[in-house]
Motif scaffolding. Structure first.
Motif, PDB file in Angstrom:
ATOM      1  N   ALA A 176      36.488  43.565  45.329  1.00 28.71           N
ATOM      2  CA  ALA A 176      36.613  42.151  44.981  1.00 28.71           C
ATOM      3  C   ALA A 176      38.006  41.833  44.442  1.00 28.71           C
ATOM      4  N   ALA A 177      38.889  42.855  44.483  1.00 25.45           N
ATOM      5  CA  ALA A 177      40.196  42.672  43.857  1.00 25.45           C
ATOM      6  C   ALA A 177      41.000  41.552  44.520  1.00 25.45           C
ATOM      7  N   GLY A 178      40.804  41.355  45.842  1.00 24.85           N
ATOM      8  CA  GLY A 178      41.588  40.350  46.563  1.00 24.85           C
ATOM      9  C   GLY A 178      41.124  38.921  46.295  1.00 24.85           C
ATOM     10  N   LEU A 179      40.022  38.747  45.564  1.00 30.92           N
ATOM     11  CA  LEU A 179      39.484  37.396  45.354  1.00 30.92           C
ATOM     12  C   LEU A 179      40.088  36.756  44.110  1.00 30.92           C
ATOM     13  N   ALA A 180      40.109  35.416  44.102  1.00 30.71           N
ATOM     14  CA  ALA A 180      40.579  34.704  42.905  1.00 30.71           C
ATOM     15  C   ALA A 180      39.602  34.996  41.763  1.00 30.71           C
ATOM     16  N   ALA A 181      40.139  34.991  40.527  1.00 30.59           N
ATOM     17  CA  ALA A 181      39.296  35.326  39.366  1.00 30.59           C
ATOM     18  C   ALA A 181      38.108  34.375  39.273  1.00 30.59           C
ATOM     19  N   SER A 182      38.337  33.067  39.615  1.00 30.13           N
ATOM     20  CA  SER A 182      37.243  32.090  39.492  1.00 30.13           C
ATOM     21  C   SER A 182      36.120  32.421  40.484  1.00 30.13           C
ATOM     22  N   VAL A 183      36.515  32.886  41.695  1.00 31.73           N
ATOM     23  CA  VAL A 183      35.497  33.230  42.706  1.00 31.73           C
ATOM     24  C   VAL A 183      34.698  34.444  42.234  1.00 31.73           C
TER      25      VAL A 183
END
Ligand code: ADP
Length: 499
Positions: A176-183
Motif C-alpha cells: 500500500a506504500a504507493g497509495l496516498a495516506a488519505s486512501v
C-alpha cells in the motif's frame, strides 16, 4: 466493460450550444426556403422537429434551450410582423405559447426516455461485467490473479482512479506504500468498520471516494477505493459493492483452499511419521535381538564355543548390524525426503565420482565381482546431493545382488538433456502386476526367502523425484530387471575444474 466515460462539463455545454445553434439554423433555413409554399403551421412543425431531435440528442437543459429558441426564432422570422419580436394578433400569441409548452413537454419526455435507455444499457453492461468477472474468478489460483482481475474490472467500471489492495497477516495492507495516506486511512477505516464509507452511505459522507471492504469482520481480505463517488449514484455504489463481494468471495475461497491443503499435508506428514515409527521399531527389533543374543553368547560362553561357532556368531553380528544400518539409513532418508518441506543442498556433482564411491562400498558385498560398470568419461555434471544419489545407486545394486545370480550391468549415459543410469540383472524379474507396487514403502514382492524391509525402492524413487528425475523399471529382453534412473542435466554447466 466500457462504461460511458463522462465528458467534461465545459466541453459538454459547448457541444450543446453548437447542436442547438445548428438545429435552429437548419429549421430556420428550411422555413425560409419553403416560405412561399408552406403555411405558418408547417413552419412551426419544422421547429418542433428540431426540438424533438435536440431532446433525443441533448440533456434536459440543451433541449429546453432549443425549445425556447425555436419559439423565439419562429416568432422573429415567420410570425407577422416578421423580422421583429413583436406579436401582432392574440391568436399568434396563443399559438406561440402553446408551441412553447408542447416543445418543453416533448423535450422533457424525450430526455426522460433517453436517460432510462442509458440506465438500462448501463445496468445491462454492469450485469454482464459481474457475470464475466464471476466466471473468470472461478478459475483463479492465486491472490495476484484476483488482484489483476479486480483492478481491471474497477478501471473498466469507473472513471477512477480506483485502487485495490489485499491484506496479509490480519488487517495489514499489502503493497500500500504507493497509495496516498488519505486512501490508505480510508481503506483501513472501512476494514475496521467492515462497512462501505463515503458519499451516500451514511458513514463519512464528506469523503470524495467510496471505501469498500473486501469481506466481513473476521474474514477481511482487502479493501477498495473507488472514485468518483457521488451520493446520488446509488446504482454505481451498488455495482462497486457487487464487484467487491465477488472479489472477496474468490479471495476467501483461495485462503480456505490453501489452509485446507496445509492441514491435509500436515496430517499426511504426521501419519507418515507414525507409520515410519511403527515400522522402524518393528524392523529393528529382530536384528537387535539377534545381535544381543549373539554378543551375549560370545561374552558369557566364549570358552565353551568352538572357534567356528564363535566365527559364526561374529558373522551374524556383522550381518545383522549392517542390515540394521541399511534399514535405519533408508528409513531416515525416506522420512526426511517425504515428510520435510525443507530443500536439501544440491551441488554440481560428477556421476563418475559418485559411481566410483558406490562401487567401492558395494564391492565388499560382491566378492565374485558380478557387478560390471561402464561409465564413459566427460559426462555432464548434475546438480545433486551426492550422498542421496550414492544411496539410490547402492540400493539398486544391493537389490540386484540380493535377488539375482550372474552378471549385473551398471551403465551411465548422457542422452540429450538427461543422464541415464541403468542397473540390469538376469534375476527372476518382477511380475507386471507388482511393477508399480514395489515402489511403495514397505511393499515387497515375491522375496524368495530374501530378507528386507521393503523400503529400498521407495527411497530410490523419492530420491529420484527430489532431484527432478525419474526411476522406472523397464522390461528386459531375455529376462531379469532393468532399473533406469533419469536425471535432468542443466544446459548451463559450470567450469569442469573442481575445487
Ligand atoms: P526389499 O528389498 O527390502 O524387499 P525394496 O523396496 O528394495 O525392498 O524392493 C521391493 C521389492 O522389489 C522386493 O521385495 C523384491 O521383491 C523386488 N525387487 C527389487 N529389486 C529387484 C530385483 N533386482 N530383481 C527382482 N526383484 C526385485
Amino acid at each position: 466493460m466500457n462504461s460511458p466515460k463522462i465528458p467534461e462539463p465545459s466541453r459538454q455545454s459547448a457541444r450543446n450550444w453548437i447542436v442547438v445553434a445548428l438545429l435552429l439554423t437548419a429549421a430556420t433555413a428550411c422555413g425560409l426556403l419553403l416560405d412561399r409554399y408552406i403555411s405558418l403551421t408547417s413552419q412551426a412543425m419544422i421547429y418542433v422537429l428540431a426540438v424533438v431531435i435536440a431532446a433525443y440528442k441533448l440533456d434536459w437543459i440543451g433541449s429546453a434551450v432549443c425549445a425556447v429558441g425555436a419559439v423565439t426564432a419562429l416568432n422573429f422570422f415567420f410570425v407577422p410582423p416578421r423580422w421583429t419580436f413583436e406579436v401582432e394578433s392574440q391568436e399568434h400569441f396563443i399559438a406561440l405559447a402553446t408551441m412553447l409548452v408542447v416543445a418543453l413537454v416533448i423535450s422533457h419526455l424525450a430526455t426522460g426516455v433517453r436517460r432510462e435507455t442509458e440506465i438500462a444499457r448501463l445496468n445491462e453492461r454492469r450485469a454482464r461485467q459481474l457475470h464475466g468477472l464471476a466466471a473468470n474468478l472461478s478459475s483463479v489460483t492465486s491472490p495476484e490473479e484476483v488482484l489483476a482481475l479486480g483492478q481491471e474490472a474497477l478501471d473498466a467500471a469507473f472513471t477512477g482512479p480506483c485502487s485495490l489492495v489485499l491484506t496479509h497477516d490480519g488487517n495489514e495492507l499489502d503493497h500500500a506504500a504507493g497509495l496516498a495516506a488519505s486512501v490508505r486511512d480510508g481503506m483501513r477505516c472501512c476494514m475496521a468498520e467492515a462497512a462501505v464509507l463515503g458519499p451516500g452511505t451514511g458513514r463519512w459522507p464528506g469523503l470524495d471516494a467510496w471505501y469498500l471492504p473486501l469481506g466481513d469482520k473476521g474474514h477481511m481480505t482487502g479493501a477498495v477505493c473507488v472514485e468518483p463517488a457521488l451520493a446520488q449514484d446509488v446504482s454505481g455504489r451498488e455495482h462497486a459493492q457487487a464487484l467487491c463481494a465477488l472479489l472477496a468471495q474468490a479471495l476467501w475461497r483461495l485462503r480456505l483452499t490453501s489452509s485446507m491443503l496445509a492441514a491435509q499435508s500436515d496430517a499426511q506428514r504426521q501419519q507418515l511419521q507414525s507409520t515410519f515409527l511403527a515400522a522402524i521399531s518393528h524392523d529393528l527389533r529382530t536384528p537387535l535381538a539377534a545381535i544381543v543374543g549373539a554378543a551375549s553368547s560370545l561374552q558369557t560362553q566364549r570358552d565353551k564355543l568352538s572357534p567356528s561357532e564363535q566365527e559364526r556368531l561374529l558373522g551374524s553380528i556383522v550381518s545383522e548390524a549392517s542390515y540394521l544400518s541399511t534399514v535405519t539409513e533408508n528409513t531416515l532418508q525416506l522420512v526426511r525426503l517425504t515428510s520435510s518441506a525443507q530443500e536439501f543442498r544440491r551441488d554440481w556433482e560428477s556421476m563418475e565420482e559418485i559411481v566410483g564411491a558406490v562401487l567401492a562400498r558395494v564391492r565388499q558385498r560382491d566378492p565374485e565381482r558380478r557387478i560390471k560398470s561402464k561409465v564413459p568419461e566427460g559426462l555432464p555434471l548434475v546438480k545433486a546431493d551426492p550422498v542421496l544419489l550414492a544411496q539410490l545407486i547402492g540400493n539398486l545394486l544391493d537389490n540386484a545382488l540380493k535377488y539375482s545370480e550372474g552378471a549385473i550391468d551398471l551403465t551411465v549415459n548422457a542422452d540429450g538433456q538427461e543422464l541415464v543410469v541403468s542397473v540390469k540383472d538376469r534375476g527372476p524379474g518382477i511380475p507386471e502386476a507388482e511393477q508399480q507396487a514395489i515402489f511403495e514403502p514397505y511393499a515387497r514382492g515375491d522375496q524368495s526367502g530374501q530378507r528386507g524391509a521393503g523400503l529400498g525402492l521407495a527411497l530410490c524413487r523419492a530420491i529420484a523425484d527430489a532431484h527432478g528425475g525419474r526411476l522406472t523399471l523397464r522390461p528386459r529382453a531375455g529376462g531379469g530387471s532393468n532399473f533406469v534412473l533419469t536425471l535432468p542435466v542443466e544446459a548451463q554447466q559450470p567450469g569442469r575444474e573442481r575445487p
